[in-house]
Write a protein that holds these residues in place. Structure first.
Motif, mmCIF file in Angstrom:
data_model
loop_
_atom_site.group_PDB
_atom_site.id
_atom_site.type_symbol
_atom_site.label_atom_id
_atom_site.label_comp_id
_atom_site.label_asym_id
_atom_site.label_seq_id
_atom_site.Cartn_x
_atom_site.Cartn_y
_atom_site.Cartn_z
ATOM 1 N N GLY A 32 33.510 19.172 50.971
ATOM 2 C CA GLY A 32 32.922 19.754 49.996
ATOM 3 C C GLY A 32 31.475 19.768 50.343
ATOM 4 O O GLY A 32 31.002 19.023 51.096
ATOM 5 N N GLY A 33 30.659 20.462 49.496
ATOM 6 C CA GLY A 33 29.186 20.622 49.743
ATOM 7 C C GLY A 33 28.673 19.635 48.926
ATOM 8 O O GLY A 33 29.200 18.986 47.986
ATOM 9 N N VAL A 45 27.162 22.937 42.829
ATOM 10 C CA VAL A 45 27.625 22.697 44.172
ATOM 11 C C VAL A 45 26.713 23.391 45.129
ATOM 12 O O VAL A 45 26.688 24.450 44.961
ATOM 13 N N ALA A 47 27.088 25.112 48.042
ATOM 14 C CA ALA A 47 28.034 25.626 48.920
ATOM 15 C C ALA A 47 27.418 25.939 50.356
ATOM 16 O O ALA A 47 27.867 25.658 51.312
ATOM 17 N N HIS A 66 35.233 21.014 57.988
ATOM 18 C CA HIS A 66 36.106 20.579 57.184
ATOM 19 C C HIS A 66 36.383 21.077 55.919
ATOM 20 O O HIS A 66 35.485 22.287 55.696
ATOM 21 N N ASN A 67 37.367 20.777 55.355
ATOM 22 C CA ASN A 67 37.597 21.494 53.732
ATOM 23 C C ASN A 67 36.438 21.392 52.864
ATOM 24 O O ASN A 67 35.896 20.458 52.856
ATOM 25 N N GLY A 68 36.180 22.614 52.488
ATOM 26 C CA GLY A 68 34.948 22.815 51.461
ATOM 27 C C GLY A 68 33.629 22.795 52.201
ATOM 28 O O GLY A 68 32.458 22.439 51.595
ATOM 29 N N ALA A 69 33.402 22.921 53.377
ATOM 30 C CA ALA A 69 32.415 22.737 54.374
ATOM 31 C C ALA A 69 31.514 23.847 53.864
ATOM 32 O O ALA A 69 30.323 24.227 54.037
ATOM 33 N N GLY A 70 32.133 25.346 53.492
ATOM 34 C CA GLY A 70 31.241 26.279 53.105
ATOM 35 C C GLY A 70 31.611 27.712 53.869
ATOM 36 O O GLY A 70 31.038 28.525 53.680
ATOM 37 N N LYS A 71 32.827 27.448 54.616
ATOM 38 C CA LYS A 71 33.196 28.636 55.480
ATOM 39 C C LYS A 71 33.528 29.858 54.649
ATOM 40 O O LYS A 71 32.910 30.957 55.007
ATOM 41 N N SER A 72 34.244 29.687 53.680
ATOM 42 C CA SER A 72 34.871 30.917 52.968
ATOM 43 C C SER A 72 33.614 31.393 51.984
ATOM 44 O O SER A 72 33.548 32.617 51.969
ATOM 45 N N THR A 73 32.602 30.678 51.598
ATOM 46 C CA THR A 73 31.474 31.037 50.563
ATOM 47 C C THR A 73 30.717 31.876 51.710
ATOM 48 O O THR A 73 30.130 32.845 51.215
ATOM 49 N N HIS A 210 41.210 27.158 60.817
ATOM 50 C CA HIS A 210 41.608 25.597 61.310
ATOM 51 C C HIS A 210 42.230 25.592 62.451
ATOM 52 O O HIS A 210 42.735 24.719 62.815
HETATM 53 N N1 LIG Z 1 33.911 29.375 42.675
HETATM 54 C C1 LIG Z 1 33.511 28.186 42.845
HETATM 55 N N2 LIG Z 1 32.968 27.302 41.855
HETATM 56 C C2 LIG Z 1 32.368 26.232 42.212
HETATM 57 N N3 LIG Z 1 32.293 25.631 43.524
HETATM 58 C C3 LIG Z 1 32.951 26.244 44.360
HETATM 59 C C4 LIG Z 1 33.420 27.627 44.374
HETATM 60 N N4 LIG Z 1 33.948 28.107 45.507
HETATM 61 C C5 LIG Z 1 33.565 27.030 46.494
HETATM 62 N N5 LIG Z 1 32.848 26.096 45.814
HETATM 63 C C6 LIG Z 1 32.474 24.833 46.418
HETATM 64 O O1 LIG Z 1 31.778 25.225 47.677
HETATM 65 C C7 LIG Z 1 32.051 24.538 48.695
HETATM 66 C C8 LIG Z 1 32.515 25.241 49.803
HETATM 67 O O2 LIG Z 1 33.737 25.472 49.443
HETATM 68 P P1 LIG Z 1 34.415 26.607 50.557
HETATM 69 O O3 LIG Z 1 35.567 27.171 50.123
HETATM 70 O O4 LIG Z 1 33.371 27.834 51.140
HETATM 71 O O5 LIG Z 1 35.001 25.776 51.637
HETATM 72 P P2 LIG Z 1 35.761 26.150 53.215
HETATM 73 O O6 LIG Z 1 34.978 25.672 54.225
HETATM 74 O O7 LIG Z 1 36.314 27.330 53.224
HETATM 75 O O8 LIG Z 1 36.865 25.037 52.850
HETATM 76 P P3 LIG Z 1 38.529 25.122 53.283
HETATM 77 O O9 LIG Z 1 38.492 24.822 54.883
HETATM 78 O O10 LIG Z 1 39.097 24.113 52.487
HETATM 79 O O11 LIG Z 1 39.128 26.453 52.907
HETATM 80 C C9 LIG Z 1 32.914 23.299 48.264
HETATM 81 O O12 LIG Z 1 32.402 22.049 47.889
HETATM 82 C C10 LIG Z 1 33.639 23.779 47.056
HETATM 83 O O13 LIG Z 1 33.985 22.819 45.789
#
Ligand SMILES: Nc1ncnc2c1ncn2[C@@H]1O[C@H](COP(=O)(O)OP(=O)(O)OP(=O)(O)O)[C@@H](O)[C@H]1O
Length: 265
Positions: A32-33, A45, A47, A66-73, A210
């Motif tokens: 997570g962020g 957060v 992100a 890692h999970n929650g690193a911010g890739k999807s954001t 991943h």
């Molecule tokens: N809609 C949202 N509201 C609040 N926090 C969010 C939201 N979307 C993502 N986050 C937070 O932003 C951070 C980045 O999330 P993101 O989904 O970008 O990670 P990721 O790298 O894609 O993870 P994964 O590999 O698990 O898919 C995380 O800490 C998550 O909790």
């Protein structure tokens, strides 16, 4: 010209209902962020923070972290779904965001109609989709099911349909978030070839995954996203090595050499 430029781009998510007691002990966990507070004392957060990305035609970039690193954001920022909270993001080109294969599908209409709708969603015209219809239908091997409502499909059948559409388009900027799951092995092999061809005709690819094998197949360079920041950038095997260790880096190096040999054979 197709291009992506972000300058110190940040994306914060305010969490208005966060429990302040549990926030007192906020620390940077593995996943997570970072969790902080903004100027109004609202829990946020973080992100993404200070992301500087400059991509041009022909760039194929993998995102690891890692999970929650911010890739999807980051992908959603590049797709224009999120605006930067601070900093800027300047995206030029027609963007095809492929985050969730099922988005834009309607269970009540037929497979054929869904092919058109999903294509429109990805920036194609109705005429373009009609021209591709036969070829997509062949690829899915769904036969007479294509005339039936989507709700009668199994999950694997839906993925076949969605992959058929996604891999038929001509995107200028292709944003791919893995999530390519439950299809049988033989179909996946066929889909990989089509995905590879899709990437080759895209202007820019940004791919969050991943799967090291998938990253090695589709990308030339990689970024390690860590707690919302770009921690490292470089070749795919080098970044996988920094992120996962020498064994994983060497595996990807061997795989890439083998793929290169197969291409030249
Ligand atoms: N809609 C949202 N509201 C609040 N926090 C969010 C939201 N979307 C993502 N986050 C937070 O932003 C951070 C980045 O999330 P993101 O989904 O970008 O990670 P990721 O790298 O894609 O993870 P994964 O590999 O698990 O898919 C995380 O800490 C998550 O909790």
């Amino acid at each position: 010209m197709v291009s992506i430029d972000t300058y110190n781009a940040c994306v914060d998510f305010p969490i208005f209902d966060a429990k302040s007691r549990s926030m007192k002990k906020a620390f940077l966990g593995a996943a997570g962020g970072a969790i902080g507070r903004n100027q109004d004392n609202v829990v946020v957060v973080e992100a993404l923070s200070d992301v500087n990305l400059h991509l041009r035609e022909g760039d194929r970039v993998g995102l690891v972290g890692h999970n929650g690193a911010g890739k999807s954001t980051l992908l959603r920022l590049l797709a224009g779904i999120y605006e930067p909270t601070r900093g800027t993001a300047d995206i030029r080109g027609r963007v095809a965001p492929v985050f969730d294969l099922g988005v834009g599908m309607d269970p009540e209409i037929s497979g054929y109609e869904n092919i058109i709708i999903r294509g429109l969603f990805l920036g194609q015209t109705r005429k373009q989709m009609k021209d591709k219809m036969e070829e997509i239908a062949d690829f899915t091997e769904l036969g007479e099911y294509l005339a039936m409502p989507l709700r009668t499909y199994s999950s694997g059948m839906r993925i076949r349909l969605a992959l058929g559409v996604v891999t038929s388009i001509e995107p200028e900027i292709l944003l791919l978030d893995e999530g390519i799951g439950a299809v049988d092995a033989a179909f996946m092999a066929k889909a990989r070839d089509r995905l590879q061809a899709l990437v080759e005709r895209s202007g820019i690819l940004v791919f969050a995954s991943h799967s090291n094998d998938f990253l090695a197949q589709l990308c030339d360079t990689a970024l390690w996203v860590d707690h919302g920041k770009i921690r490292d950038a470089g070749s795919v095997p080098d970044i996988i090595e920094s992120y996962e260790g020498k064994g994983a880096g060497d595996h990807v190096r061997r795989l890439m050499t083998r793929m290169e040999e197969e291409k030249n054979a």
